[in-house]
Design a protein around this motif. Structure first.
Motif, short mmCIF file in Angstrom:
data_model
loop_
_atom_site.label_atom_id
_atom_site.label_comp_id
_atom_site.label_asym_id
_atom_site.label_seq_id
_atom_site.Cartn_x
_atom_site.Cartn_y
_atom_site.Cartn_z
N SER A 1 0.84 -1.20 0.00
CA SER A 1 0.00 0.00 0.00
C SER A 1 0.87 1.25 0.00
O SER A 1 0.61 2.19 -0.77
CB SER A 1 -0.90 -0.02 1.24
OG SER A 1 -1.58 1.19 1.37
N PHE B 1 2.68 1.50 -3.47
CA PHE B 1 1.72 1.94 -4.49
C PHE B 1 1.37 3.41 -4.30
O PHE B 1 1.28 4.17 -5.27
CB PHE B 1 0.46 1.08 -4.48
CG PHE B 1 0.60 -0.21 -5.23
CD1 PHE B 1 0.98 -0.19 -6.57
CD2 PHE B 1 0.36 -1.42 -4.62
CE1 PHE B 1 1.12 -1.39 -7.27
CE2 PHE B 1 0.50 -2.62 -5.31
CZ PHE B 1 0.88 -2.59 -6.63
N GLY B 2 1.19 3.77 -3.05
CA GLY B 2 0.85 5.16 -2.73
C GLY B 2 1.93 6.12 -3.16
O GLY B 2 1.65 7.14 -3.80
N CYS C 1 4.33 5.57 -5.38
CA CYS C 1 4.46 5.53 -6.84
C CYS C 1 3.32 6.28 -7.53
O CYS C 1 3.52 6.85 -8.60
CB CYS C 1 4.49 4.09 -7.34
SG CYS C 1 5.98 3.22 -6.90
N SER C 2 2.14 6.25 -6.93
CA SER C 2 0.96 6.85 -7.58
C SER C 2 1.03 8.37 -7.61
O SER C 2 0.41 8.98 -8.49
CB SER C 2 -0.32 6.39 -6.88
OG SER C 2 -0.48 7.04 -5.66
N THR D 1 3.03 9.51 -10.66
CA THR D 1 2.25 8.99 -11.80
C THR D 1 0.98 9.81 -11.99
O THR D 1 0.60 10.10 -13.13
CB THR D 1 1.91 7.50 -11.57
OG1 THR D 1 3.05 6.83 -11.09
CG2 THR D 1 1.44 6.85 -12.85
N ALA D 2 0.37 10.20 -10.89
CA ALA D 2 -0.86 11.01 -10.95
C ALA D 2 -0.56 12.36 -11.60
O ALA D 2 -1.32 12.80 -12.46
CB ALA D 2 -1.43 11.19 -9.56
N PHE E 1 -7.62 7.01 -14.32
CA PHE E 1 -7.15 7.53 -13.03
C PHE E 1 -8.30 7.77 -12.05
O PHE E 1 -8.10 7.59 -10.85
CB PHE E 1 -6.27 8.76 -13.22
CG PHE E 1 -4.84 8.34 -13.24
CD1 PHE E 1 -4.07 8.39 -12.10
CD2 PHE E 1 -4.28 7.81 -14.39
CE1 PHE E 1 -2.76 7.95 -12.11
CE2 PHE E 1 -2.98 7.37 -14.41
CZ PHE E 1 -2.21 7.44 -13.28
N ILE F 1 -8.74 4.45 -10.58
CA ILE F 1 -7.64 4.16 -9.65
C ILE F 1 -7.84 4.94 -8.33
O ILE F 1 -7.69 4.37 -7.25
CB ILE F 1 -6.27 4.45 -10.30
CG1 ILE F 1 -5.99 3.42 -11.40
CG2 ILE F 1 -5.15 4.45 -9.26
CD1 ILE F 1 -4.88 3.80 -12.36
N TYR F 2 -8.22 6.20 -8.43
CA TYR F 2 -8.47 7.00 -7.22
C TYR F 2 -9.60 6.40 -6.41
O TYR F 2 -9.52 6.33 -5.19
CB TYR F 2 -8.82 8.45 -7.59
CG TYR F 2 -7.68 9.23 -8.18
CD1 TYR F 2 -6.37 9.07 -7.70
CD2 TYR F 2 -7.89 10.14 -9.21
CE1 TYR F 2 -5.33 9.78 -8.26
CE2 TYR F 2 -6.84 10.86 -9.77
CZ TYR F 2 -5.57 10.67 -9.30
OH TYR F 2 -4.54 11.37 -9.85
N SER G 1 -8.40 3.40 -4.64
CA SER G 1 -7.52 3.83 -3.55
C SER G 1 -8.33 4.31 -2.36
O SER G 1 -8.01 3.98 -1.22
CB SER G 1 -6.61 4.96 -4.02
OG SER G 1 -5.86 4.54 -5.12
#
Ligand SMILES: [Zn+2]
Length: 137
Positions: free
Chosen positions: A53, A56-57, A59-60, A63-64, A113, A116-117, A120
């Protein structure tokens, strides 16, 4: 040694308790491991999930930002190409086609996205759902 079930004292080499008859070698020792193992195996996937988590957080976030800029770039280019194609009615056909493609890509990135959000946010809710009962115990 003392029996873990009834507390009576027994010889150190005894295999069974003289008072209650419980096995020392096979029953009492593996029982301790069995009691410890589920809590450990239950905690390890949770820790792995927590690390995943975090990864990923982290990295996101870049990327976001990249996705937002890419989506904006696609959208703006799409608008510009659409405007050019409207101004130059015949020559503008290829511009219009590329405008539609880029617009679709931009929209696709945005939708991806948003999903994805949303996932999340669900993950964050699941995390707090697990955390609050464990705190109240
Ligand atoms: Zn006993």
């Amino acid at each position: 040694m003392f029996c873990t079930y009834c507390g009576k004292e027994n010889p150190n080499d005894a295999k069974f308790c003289n008072a209650c008859g419980k096995s020392f070698s096979e029953d009492s020792k593996p029982n301790r491991i069995q009691q410890a193992a589920p809590t450990k195996s239950a905690a390890e996937p949770t820790a792995n999930m927590a690390i995943a988590s975090l990864v990923f957080g982290i990295c996101s976030i870049p990327t976001a930002f990249l996705a937002i800029w890419l989506s904006l770039l696609c959208g703006i280019t799409s608008i510009v190409l659409g405007k050019i194609s409207l101004d130059q009615k015949r020559l503008g056909k290829e511009y219009a086609e590329w405008g539609v493609r880029l617009g679709a890509i931009g929209l696709g990135i945005s939708v991806a996205f948003i999903i994805i959000y949303f996932v999340s946010i669900l993950g964050v809710f699941a995390f707090f759902n697990d955390l609050i009962p464990s705190l109240s115990r």
